[in-house]
Design a protein around this motif. Structure first.
Motif, PDB file in Angstrom:
ATOM      1  N   LEU A  77     -10.152  -8.202 -22.219  1.00 18.10           N
ATOM      2  CA  LEU A  77      -9.479  -9.633 -21.945  1.00 18.10           C
ATOM      3  C   LEU A  77     -10.828 -10.317 -20.839  1.00 18.10           C
ATOM      4  CD1 LEU A  77      -6.015  -9.272 -21.322  1.00 18.10           C
ATOM      5  CD2 LEU A  77      -7.134  -9.757 -23.394  1.00 18.10           C
ATOM      6  N   HIS A  78     -10.790 -11.838 -21.209  1.00 15.47           N
ATOM      7  CA  HIS A  78     -11.522 -12.472 -20.221  1.00 15.47           C
ATOM      8  C   HIS A  78     -10.969 -12.220 -18.814  1.00 15.47           C
ATOM      9  CE1 HIS A  78      -8.181 -15.070 -20.918  1.00 15.47           C
ATOM     10  NE2 HIS A  78      -8.548 -15.947 -19.829  1.00 15.47           N
ATOM     11  N   HIS A  79     -11.958 -12.514 -17.943  1.00 17.30           N
ATOM     12  CA  HIS A  79     -11.654 -12.414 -16.318  1.00 17.30           C
ATOM     13  C   HIS A  79     -11.480 -11.102 -15.993  1.00 17.30           C
ATOM     14  CE1 HIS A  79     -11.211 -16.598 -16.331  1.00 17.30           C
ATOM     15  NE2 HIS A  79      -9.892 -16.785 -16.034  1.00 17.30           N
ATOM     16  N   THR A  80     -11.732  -9.878 -16.775  1.00 14.36           N
ATOM     17  CA  THR A  80     -12.025  -8.647 -16.420  1.00 14.36           C
ATOM     18  C   THR A  80     -13.292  -8.011 -16.452  1.00 14.36           C
ATOM     19  OG1 THR A  80     -11.899  -7.913 -18.675  1.00 14.36           O
ATOM     20  CG2 THR A  80      -9.879  -8.105 -17.900  1.00 14.36           C
ATOM     21  N   LEU A  81     -13.642  -6.992 -15.960  1.00 17.18           N
ATOM     22  CA  LEU A  81     -15.015  -6.203 -16.077  1.00 17.18           C
ATOM     23  C   LEU A  81     -15.386  -5.662 -17.394  1.00 17.18           C
ATOM     24  CD1 LEU A  81     -15.098  -4.456 -12.475  1.00 17.18           C
ATOM     25  CD2 LEU A  81     -15.670  -6.721 -13.179  1.00 17.18           C
ATOM     26  N   GLY A  82     -14.437  -5.710 -18.336  1.00 18.66           N
ATOM     27  CA  GLY A  82     -14.617  -5.270 -19.646  1.00 18.66           C
ATOM     28  C   GLY A  82     -14.644  -3.833 -19.849  1.00 18.66           C
ATOM     29  N   ASN A  83     -13.894  -3.243 -18.893  1.00 19.61           N
ATOM     30  CA  ASN A  83     -13.835  -1.591 -18.924  1.00 19.61           C
ATOM     31  C   ASN A  83     -12.327  -1.400 -19.104  1.00 19.61           C
ATOM     32  OD1 ASN A  83     -12.801  -2.190 -16.337  1.00 19.61           O
ATOM     33  ND2 ASN A  83     -14.174  -1.074 -15.213  1.00 19.61           N
ATOM     34  N   GLY A  84     -11.386  -2.105 -19.347  1.00 20.07           N
ATOM     35  CA  GLY A  84     -10.162  -1.825 -19.268  1.00 20.07           C
ATOM     36  C   GLY A  84      -9.321  -1.482 -18.229  1.00 20.07           C
ATOM     37  N   ASP A  85      -9.832  -1.577 -17.086  1.00 18.87           N
ATOM     38  CA  ASP A  85      -9.490  -1.224 -15.844  1.00 18.87           C
ATOM     39  C   ASP A  85      -8.714  -2.567 -15.059  1.00 18.87           C
ATOM     40  OD1 ASP A  85      -8.760  -0.489 -13.271  1.00 18.87           O
ATOM     41  OD2 ASP A  85     -10.716   0.520 -12.560  1.00 18.87           O
ATOM     42  N   PHE A  86      -7.396  -2.490 -14.904  1.00 20.32           N
ATOM     43  CA  PHE A  86      -6.858  -3.632 -14.656  1.00 20.32           C
ATOM     44  C   PHE A  86      -6.440  -3.467 -13.229  1.00 20.32           C
ATOM     45  CE2 PHE A  86      -6.394  -4.266 -19.091  1.00 20.32           C
ATOM     46  CZ  PHE A  86      -6.448  -5.892 -19.364  1.00 20.32           C
ATOM     47  N   ASN A  87      -6.663  -2.230 -12.481  1.00 16.38           N
ATOM     48  CA  ASN A  87      -6.243  -2.083 -10.980  1.00 16.38           C
ATOM     49  C   ASN A  87      -7.632  -2.396 -10.167  1.00 16.38           C
ATOM     50  OD1 ASN A  87      -3.699  -1.375 -11.536  1.00 16.38           O
ATOM     51  ND2 ASN A  87      -4.465   0.651 -12.251  1.00 16.38           N
ATOM     52  N   VAL A  88      -8.755  -2.649 -10.644  1.00 19.92           N
ATOM     53  CA  VAL A  88      -9.871  -2.663  -9.944  1.00 19.92           C
ATOM     54  C   VAL A  88      -9.884  -3.747  -8.781  1.00 19.92           C
ATOM     55  CG1 VAL A  88     -11.159  -4.396 -11.726  1.00 19.92           C
ATOM     56  CG2 VAL A  88     -12.317  -2.692  -9.870  1.00 19.92           C
ATOM     57  N   PHE A  89      -9.481  -4.934  -9.037  1.00 21.46           N
ATOM     58  CA  PHE A  89      -9.270  -5.913  -8.173  1.00 21.46           C
ATOM     59  C   PHE A  89      -8.069  -5.564  -7.084  1.00 21.46           C
ATOM     60  CE2 PHE A  89     -10.479  -8.282 -12.203  1.00 21.46           C
ATOM     61  CZ  PHE A  89     -11.662  -8.161 -11.899  1.00 21.46           C
ATOM     62  N   SER A  90      -6.875  -5.245  -7.633  1.00 19.81           N
ATOM     63  CA  SER A  90      -6.008  -4.901  -6.711  1.00 19.81           C
ATOM     64  C   SER A  90      -6.536  -3.875  -5.677  1.00 19.81           C
ATOM     65  CB  SER A  90      -4.657  -4.234  -7.077  1.00 19.81           C
ATOM     66  OG  SER A  90      -5.015  -3.429  -8.010  1.00 19.81           O
ATOM     67  N   ASN A  91      -7.200  -3.056  -6.187  1.00 19.41           N
ATOM     68  CA  ASN A  91      -7.685  -2.043  -5.179  1.00 19.41           C
ATOM     69  C   ASN A  91      -8.732  -2.526  -4.082  1.00 19.41           C
ATOM     70  OD1 ASN A  91      -6.410   0.221  -6.515  1.00 19.41           O
ATOM     71  ND2 ASN A  91      -8.169   0.622  -7.930  1.00 19.41           N
ATOM     72  N   MET A  92      -9.385  -3.687  -4.414  1.00 23.93           N
ATOM     73  CA  MET A  92     -10.257  -4.283  -3.510  1.00 23.93           C
ATOM     74  C   MET A  92      -9.371  -4.945  -2.472  1.00 23.93           C
ATOM     75  SD  MET A  92     -13.007  -6.337  -5.905  1.00 23.93           S
ATOM     76  CE  MET A  92     -13.899  -5.356  -7.303  1.00 23.93           C
ATOM     77  N   PHE A  93      -8.200  -5.511  -2.989  1.00 21.61           N
ATOM     78  CA  PHE A  93      -7.241  -6.041  -2.028  1.00 21.61           C
ATOM     79  C   PHE A  93      -6.529  -5.075  -1.059  1.00 21.61           C
ATOM     80  CE2 PHE A  93      -8.387  -9.696  -4.407  1.00 21.61           C
ATOM     81  CZ  PHE A  93      -8.286 -10.927  -3.342  1.00 21.61           C
ATOM     82  N   ARG A  94      -6.729  -3.855  -1.414  1.00 21.57           N
ATOM     83  CA  ARG A  94      -6.028  -2.979  -0.484  1.00 21.57           C
ATOM     84  C   ARG A  94      -6.470  -3.058   0.968  1.00 21.57           C
ATOM     85  NH1 ARG A  94      -2.132  -0.269  -3.461  1.00 21.57           N
ATOM     86  NH2 ARG A  94      -2.331  -0.059  -5.614  1.00 21.57           N
ATOM     87  N   HIS A  95      -7.699  -3.225   1.032  1.00 23.73           N
ATOM     88  CA  HIS A  95      -8.414  -3.065   2.309  1.00 23.73           C
ATOM     89  C   HIS A  95      -8.140  -4.319   3.224  1.00 23.73           C
ATOM     90  CE1 HIS A  95     -10.771   0.374   0.965  1.00 23.73           C
ATOM     91  NE2 HIS A  95     -10.944  -0.157  -0.033  1.00 23.73           N
ATOM     92  N   VAL A  96      -7.721  -5.318   2.495  1.00 22.33           N
ATOM     93  CA  VAL A  96      -7.434  -6.781   3.243  1.00 22.33           C
ATOM     94  C   VAL A  96      -6.031  -7.230   2.898  1.00 22.33           C
ATOM     95  CG1 VAL A  96      -9.898  -7.322   3.261  1.00 22.33           C
ATOM     96  CG2 VAL A  96      -8.408  -8.018   1.425  1.00 22.33           C
ATOM     97  N   SER A  97      -5.096  -6.290   3.137  1.00 11.89           N
ATOM     98  CA  SER A  97      -3.532  -6.587   2.641  1.00 11.89           C
ATOM     99  C   SER A  97      -2.717  -5.659   3.563  1.00 11.89           C
ATOM    100  CB  SER A  97      -3.390  -7.003   1.136  1.00 11.89           C
ATOM    101  OG  SER A  97      -4.211  -7.686   0.642  1.00 11.89           O
ATOM    102  N   CYS A  98      -1.712  -5.865   4.070  1.00  8.29           N
ATOM    103  CA  CYS A  98      -0.824  -4.875   4.598  1.00  8.29           C
ATOM    104  C   CYS A  98       0.018  -4.537   3.637  1.00  8.29           C
ATOM    105  CB  CYS A  98      -0.065  -5.322   5.951  1.00  8.29           C
ATOM    106  SG  CYS A  98       1.186  -6.728   5.607  1.00  8.29           S
ATOM    107  N   VAL A  99       0.316  -4.979   2.583  1.00 11.84           N
ATOM    108  CA  VAL A  99       1.063  -4.736   1.432  1.00 11.84           C
ATOM    109  C   VAL A  99       0.434  -5.069   0.038  1.00 11.84           C
ATOM    110  CG1 VAL A  99       3.349  -5.016   0.061  1.00 11.84           C
ATOM    111  CG2 VAL A  99       3.386  -4.856   2.523  1.00 11.84           C
TER     112      VAL A  99
END
Length: 528
Positions: A77-99
């Motif tokens: 899909l558009h707005h993805t990295l084209g690799n089928g990984d839909f958790n990549v962005f949430s994993n980035m936010f784990r470092h700057v979010s308490c939940v």
């Protein structure tokens, strides 16, 4: 806290501006929400969310994501990295979010939402929620809406709390000249009522740090000013550093907050109060929140040994009124502004000369100060002004005042358009000094990369749809006389609509505190 929840809703942004606005709104209203799209929107906002995380600002970040089926199938899909990984962005936010929670199941969504809001408020940090498009219309159990979310802070274990109070009081009663230093986490973790009671009841000389500016009623007779190590006035530095006991409340000892780590306070004469622990000299008591401890200290404190202090004033430095020069200098402007400010004003300063200049401004009662001293994202203040002005409008606060440099303003100037659209009424001072003066002092006084293209800043109001003398006004001030005339203008001071002021200062002029901090940073950077 009221069960009514106020959010700022900003959708599909491709810039960090809505994140800055959510940050500014939360600092006034206590919590905010930011809505972005998946991938491109959320990554554009991650800078602002990281700033909110580092400075303890509660923002609920809601990300609209592709459907659960699309994610399960790994669709390209558009707005993805084209690799089928839909958790990549949430994993980035784990470092700057308490939940971090994924609302993929309607049966657990309500629980996850309530938990995220509670953690956001209690820990005063951002939380991250993903909302797949096929979950938006799903029904969830509504009975829980009848019960307000418990936003109370966890209570300390009473035996431990009482012991800590006894230890603190023992040192407090033998101290000969104790002082109080209030920092940002006193604001973020909501202990200002206790801070004010402590300052008033004890009579101890009370100071704030740069990040704690606005945390203390500066009209109190025992308010002493801003303490930031070598960046402080000599009288402030001497009073704090000669104290035999410093009650440090909510400290964040970052470089700019300490004028390049130039604090000279021994831990042997310090008691630190925080949201998760209390440290008495070198003894740390974990899981003891400062709120309850401070309340009991106030109740049991009695009379203290308070040494002779000093009373600050907001008169101009002696050399400035005697000078016939009309050039607007930082040494003249920031103390002069003390007499123009009003109670309940919201004052926002950009990372740069304004952040350091405001140290020399004595606030009336109930002024709220917003700055991003730790994260220091250039352009933050203009975006934060939009959110703060919206919060002010909802609360009936009349004046939101922004001070930003011309270089910083160029990064986020389009936020003027949003302010005009929502009929917000900030007073925007653009300090025109030909570029990044703070960067010149840190590295490169004559470097070309600190220069900028000169804009006609006040013309932007018309470009963004503001109508002169109807929905907006613009000004240009180049001399002290023109500043005085502006401050005497009753309509200007009444803030009837958005107003933008081009405020001209010399390119190489800077507040003394900035110069001292830059020198300290240079020394630190030179160390192997």
């Amino acid at each position: 806290m009221s069960t009514t929840r106020h959010y700022i809703n900003l959708t599909n942004s491709l810039f960090p501006l809505p994140g800055y606005a959510a940050d500014g709104y939360a600092r006034i209203k206590g919590i905010s929400a930011l809505v972005t799209t998946f991938g491109v929107g959320e990554l554009s906002a991650i800078n602002a969310i990281a700033g909110a995380y580092s400075e303890y600002v509660p923002v609920v970040h809601i990300v609209g994501t592709p459907s659960t089926l699309s994610q399960a199938d790994g669709m390209l899909l558009h707005h993805t990295l084209g690799n089928g990984d839909f958790n990549v962005f949430s994993n980035m936010f784990r470092h700057v979010s308490c939940v971090v929670s994924m609302l993929n199941d309607p049966h657990e969504a309500a629980t996850l939402i309530d938990n995220a809001i509670r953690e956001c408020y209690v820990k005063s940090r951002p939380v991250y929620l993903t909302l797949p498009i096929d979950m938006v219309q799903q029904k969830v159990e509504g009975e829980r809406l009848r019960t307000p979310i418990d936003l109370s802070f966890p209570l300390n274990e009473q035996e431990k709390e009482n012991y800590v109070v006894d230890v603190v009081l023992k040192y407090l009663h033998v101290a000969k000249n104790p002082v109080i230093v209030v920092d940002a986490c006193a604001i973020r973790h909501r202990v200002l009522d206790e801070v004010h009671q402590l300052a008033e009841t004890s009579g101890s000389p009370t100071f704030v740090t740069p990040m704690g500016k606005g945390a203390v009623n500066e009209t109190l007779p025992n308010y002493g000013g801003v303490y930031a190590g070598d960046g402080s006035r000599a009288s402030v530095r001497d009073r704090v550093e000669s104290s035999d006991l410093v009650l440090s409340i909510g400290s964040i000892k970052s470089d700019f907050n300490t004028a390049g780590f130039t604090y000279r306070i021994s831990q042997l004469s310090t008691i630190d109060f925080h949201s998760t622990y209390v440290r008495v000299k070198y003894s740390e008591y974990p899981s003891v929140r400062m709120n309850g401890v401070l309340r009991k200290i106030i109740a049991r404190m009695g009379r203290l040994n308070i040494g002779a202090g000093f009373k600050p004033n907001n008169t101009l430095p002696a050399v400035e009124p005697e000078s016939s020069a009309q050039t607007i200098t930082h040494a003249w402007f920031w103390p002069r502004m003390s007499q123009w400010l009003r109670p309940k004003d919201i004052v926002i300063t950009e990372t740069g000369t304004a952040n350091f200049g405001i140290w020399e401004t004595l606030f009336p009662a109930d002024v709220t100060a917003i700055s991003q001293v730790l994260w220091g994202s250039i352009g933050y203040a203009t975006g934060a002004c939009q959110g703060a002005a919206l919060a002010a409008k909802e609360l009936g606060i009349n004046r939101t005042i922004l001070f930003t440099g011309d270089g910083s303003f160029q990064l986020t100037a389009q936020e003027l358009s949003t302010m005009i659209r929502h009929e917000l009424k900030p007073i925007v001072f653009v300090i025109c000094n030909d570029g990044y003066t703070i960067e010149r002092y840190i590295h490169g006084m004559d470097a070309a990369y600190n220069d900028i293209q000169i804009w006609k800043y006040k013309d932007l109001v018309a470009v963004f749809g503001g109508v002169e003398d109807k929905t907006a006004r613009t000004f240009q001030v180049r001399s002290k006389t023109e500043v005085e005339a502006l401050f005497s203008d009753k309509e200007f001071s009444a803030a009837p609509f958005l107003q933008l002021v081009e405020l001209y200062m010399p390119k190489e002029d800077a507040p003394l505190a900035l110069k001292l901090t830059a020198e300290a940073n240079t020394r630190n950077n030179a160390k192997a």
